[in-house]
Structure formats: C-alpha cells, structure tokens
Design an enzyme around this catalytic site. Structure first.
Site, mmCIF file in Angstrom:
data_model
loop_
_atom_site.group_PDB
_atom_site.id
_atom_site.type_symbol
_atom_site.label_atom_id
_atom_site.label_comp_id
_atom_site.label_asym_id
_atom_site.label_seq_id
_atom_site.Cartn_x
_atom_site.Cartn_y
_atom_site.Cartn_z
ATOM 1 N N GLY A 49 -16.613 2.393 3.060
ATOM 2 C CA GLY A 49 -15.560 3.284 3.002
ATOM 3 C C GLY A 49 -14.456 2.887 1.764
ATOM 4 O O GLY A 49 -13.475 3.156 2.058
ATOM 5 N N GLN A 50 -15.098 2.226 0.856
ATOM 6 C CA GLN A 50 -14.098 1.803 -0.312
ATOM 7 C C GLN A 50 -13.898 3.079 -1.162
ATOM 8 O O GLN A 50 -14.512 3.462 -1.559
ATOM 9 C CB GLN A 50 -14.765 0.584 -1.010
ATOM 10 C CG GLN A 50 -13.928 0.206 -2.191
ATOM 11 C CD GLN A 50 -14.455 -0.979 -2.909
ATOM 12 O OE1 GLN A 50 -15.768 -1.252 -2.739
ATOM 13 N NE2 GLN A 50 -13.801 -1.398 -4.020
ATOM 14 N N HIS B 287 -10.304 -5.599 -3.415
ATOM 15 C CA HIS B 287 -8.922 -5.780 -2.881
ATOM 16 C C HIS B 287 -9.117 -6.278 -1.344
ATOM 17 O O HIS B 287 -9.946 -5.540 -0.662
ATOM 18 C CB HIS B 287 -8.248 -4.442 -2.857
ATOM 19 C CG HIS B 287 -8.816 -3.383 -2.209
ATOM 20 N ND1 HIS B 287 -9.505 -2.557 -3.187
ATOM 21 C CD2 HIS B 287 -8.511 -2.714 -1.253
ATOM 22 C CE1 HIS B 287 -9.852 -1.500 -2.638
ATOM 23 N NE2 HIS B 287 -9.285 -1.605 -1.437
ATOM 24 N N HIS C 293 -7.056 -5.721 1.992
ATOM 25 C CA HIS C 293 -5.758 -5.212 3.012
ATOM 26 C C HIS C 293 -5.284 -6.307 3.895
ATOM 27 O O HIS C 293 -6.014 -6.829 4.763
ATOM 28 C CB HIS C 293 -6.266 -4.170 3.790
ATOM 29 C CG HIS C 293 -6.757 -3.040 2.974
ATOM 30 N ND1 HIS C 293 -6.058 -1.677 2.762
ATOM 31 C CD2 HIS C 293 -8.161 -2.755 2.487
ATOM 32 C CE1 HIS C 293 -6.911 -0.778 2.219
ATOM 33 N NE2 HIS C 293 -8.190 -1.408 1.787
ATOM 34 N N ASP D 297 0.959 -1.164 0.020
ATOM 35 C CA ASP D 297 0.177 0.004 0.074
ATOM 36 C C ASP D 297 0.837 1.303 0.093
ATOM 37 O O ASP D 297 1.909 1.292 0.745
ATOM 38 C CB ASP D 297 -0.869 -0.106 1.332
ATOM 39 C CG ASP D 297 -2.326 0.985 1.112
ATOM 40 O OD1 ASP D 297 -3.286 0.468 1.031
ATOM 41 O OD2 ASP D 297 -1.753 2.045 0.990
ATOM 42 N N ASN E 158 -13.078 -3.389 2.376
ATOM 43 C CA ASN E 158 -14.127 -2.354 2.421
ATOM 44 C C ASN E 158 -14.724 -2.375 1.203
ATOM 45 O O ASN E 158 -14.136 -2.454 -0.018
ATOM 46 C CB ASN E 158 -13.155 -0.952 2.517
ATOM 47 C CG ASN E 158 -12.405 -0.725 3.485
ATOM 48 O OD1 ASN E 158 -12.591 -1.045 4.881
ATOM 49 N ND2 ASN E 158 -11.261 -0.189 3.373
HETATM 50 P P1 5GP Z 1 -9.842 1.304 0.253
HETATM 51 O O1 5GP Z 1 -10.048 2.348 0.940
HETATM 52 O O2 5GP Z 1 -10.350 1.400 -1.313
HETATM 53 O O3 5GP Z 1 -10.135 -0.036 0.736
HETATM 54 O O4 5GP Z 1 -8.201 1.321 -0.024
HETATM 55 C C1 5GP Z 1 -7.499 1.656 -0.890
HETATM 56 C C2 5GP Z 1 -6.054 1.426 -0.725
HETATM 57 O O5 5GP Z 1 -5.253 2.001 -1.528
HETATM 58 C C3 5GP Z 1 -5.908 2.811 0.416
HETATM 59 O O6 5GP Z 1 -5.063 2.075 1.672
HETATM 60 C C4 5GP Z 1 -4.610 3.759 -0.127
HETATM 61 O O7 5GP Z 1 -3.647 4.160 0.554
HETATM 62 C C5 5GP Z 1 -4.247 2.700 -1.337
HETATM 63 N N1 5GP Z 1 -3.649 3.477 -2.534
HETATM 64 C C6 5GP Z 1 -4.246 4.383 -3.055
HETATM 65 N N2 5GP Z 1 -3.563 4.733 -4.248
HETATM 66 C C7 5GP Z 1 -2.614 4.004 -4.403
HETATM 67 C C8 5GP Z 1 -1.680 3.627 -5.434
HETATM 68 O O8 5GP Z 1 -1.314 4.412 -6.282
HETATM 69 N N3 5GP Z 1 -0.646 2.790 -5.154
HETATM 70 C C9 5GP Z 1 -0.581 1.913 -4.103
HETATM 71 N N4 5GP Z 1 0.215 1.063 -3.904
HETATM 72 N N5 5GP Z 1 -1.590 2.036 -3.288
HETATM 73 C C10 5GP Z 1 -2.882 2.770 -3.280
#
Ligand code: 5GP
Length: 116
Positions: free
Chosen positions: A95-96, A102, A104, A32, A89
């Site tokens: 909160g996605q 994906h 985490h 991340d 998420n």
């Molecule tokens: P979500 O909130 O959709 O569950 O998580 C998205 C995740 O993607 C977040 O933890 C954020 O830090 C990560 N993220 C956002 N943009 C990028 C990126 O360009 N590269 C990487 N490796 N992670 C990213």
C-alpha cells in the site's frame, strides 16, 4: 527506478514545504500532511531510495545506521515514553503511495491492535 519528482524528493529539495521535526546528515523527519494519529511523523532517508527493499539492499551501512538512529532522535525529542508505532508500506501489496522510502511514526494515544 527512483522517481526524482516524487513528493518526498521535492520536500528534500525544499521545492515544497514541510513541518520539520528534526534531521541529521542521513534523515529528515516531518509531520504527515494527513495525520492518522495525534502524532504522525514521517522519517525519510536523505538518499534516493524508493522503498524498504531498495534502502536495505543499496544504502551504505553508515546511511542505514544514521537513518535508524534518527528514529530515536525523534522519539527522544517528542518524549514518547508512553510508546509509539512504526510502520513502513512497501510496494503495491504494502500500500505504498509515495515512492521514497519512509517510516511512519504514530503516537499520542493508545492505538488499536490491528496491523491491517
Ligand atoms: P505511504 O502510503 O506511501 O506509506 O505514505 C505516504 C504518506 O505521505 C501518507 O501518510 C500521506 O498522508 C503523506 N503525504 C502525502 N503527501 C504529502 C505531502 O505533500 N506532505 C506531507 N508532509 N505528507 C504527505
């Protein structure tokens, strides 16, 4: 509707770089960009699935198995014998932020018990 321009789609197409941890035919795992724990890995399916519901409803069994087995590949590779946390998420209330399914994987320290 899947957005082909989302950031993880672009990582899969290698339009933008990532710090890869491992992959197989069905998943890609990478660090991340904004880690919330000492180890923070994102594990994404290679297919075009926008969220958990889409993946679980529409992916073929082999994709689902190949993806979830990939999580253990990462756990083995990173030697996470002290444990880890998996979070997904889904949608607005979940909160996605990135609309490509994906999980985490968080590890590397004792995490708080809170799940919100
Ligand atoms: P979500 O909130 O959709 O569950 O998580 C998205 C995740 O993607 C977040 O933890 C954020 O830090 C990560 N993220 C956002 N943009 C990028 C990126 O360009 N590269 C990487 N490796 N992670 C990213």
């Amino acid at each position: 509707m899947y957005d082909d321009q989302n950031i993880f789609a672009r990582i899969l197409k290698q339009d933008i770089p990532c710090k890869k941890v491992s992959e197989n035919e069905y998943y890609l795992a990478f660090e991340d960009l904004y880690p919330k724990a000492p180890i923070h890995i994102l594990i994404i399916p290679k297919g075009r699935y926008s969220d958990a519901t889409d993946f679980h409803q529409n992916a073929a069994n082999e994709e689902i198995i190949g993806y979830y087995k990939g999580i253990n590949d990462v756990v083995d590779q990173l030697k996470l014998s002290d444990g880890y946390r998996l979070i997904t998420n889904c949608g607005y209330h979940g909160g996605q932020e990135v609309p490509h399914y994906h999980i985490h994987l968080l590890a590397g320290k004792k995490l708080h018990h809170s799940i919100v």
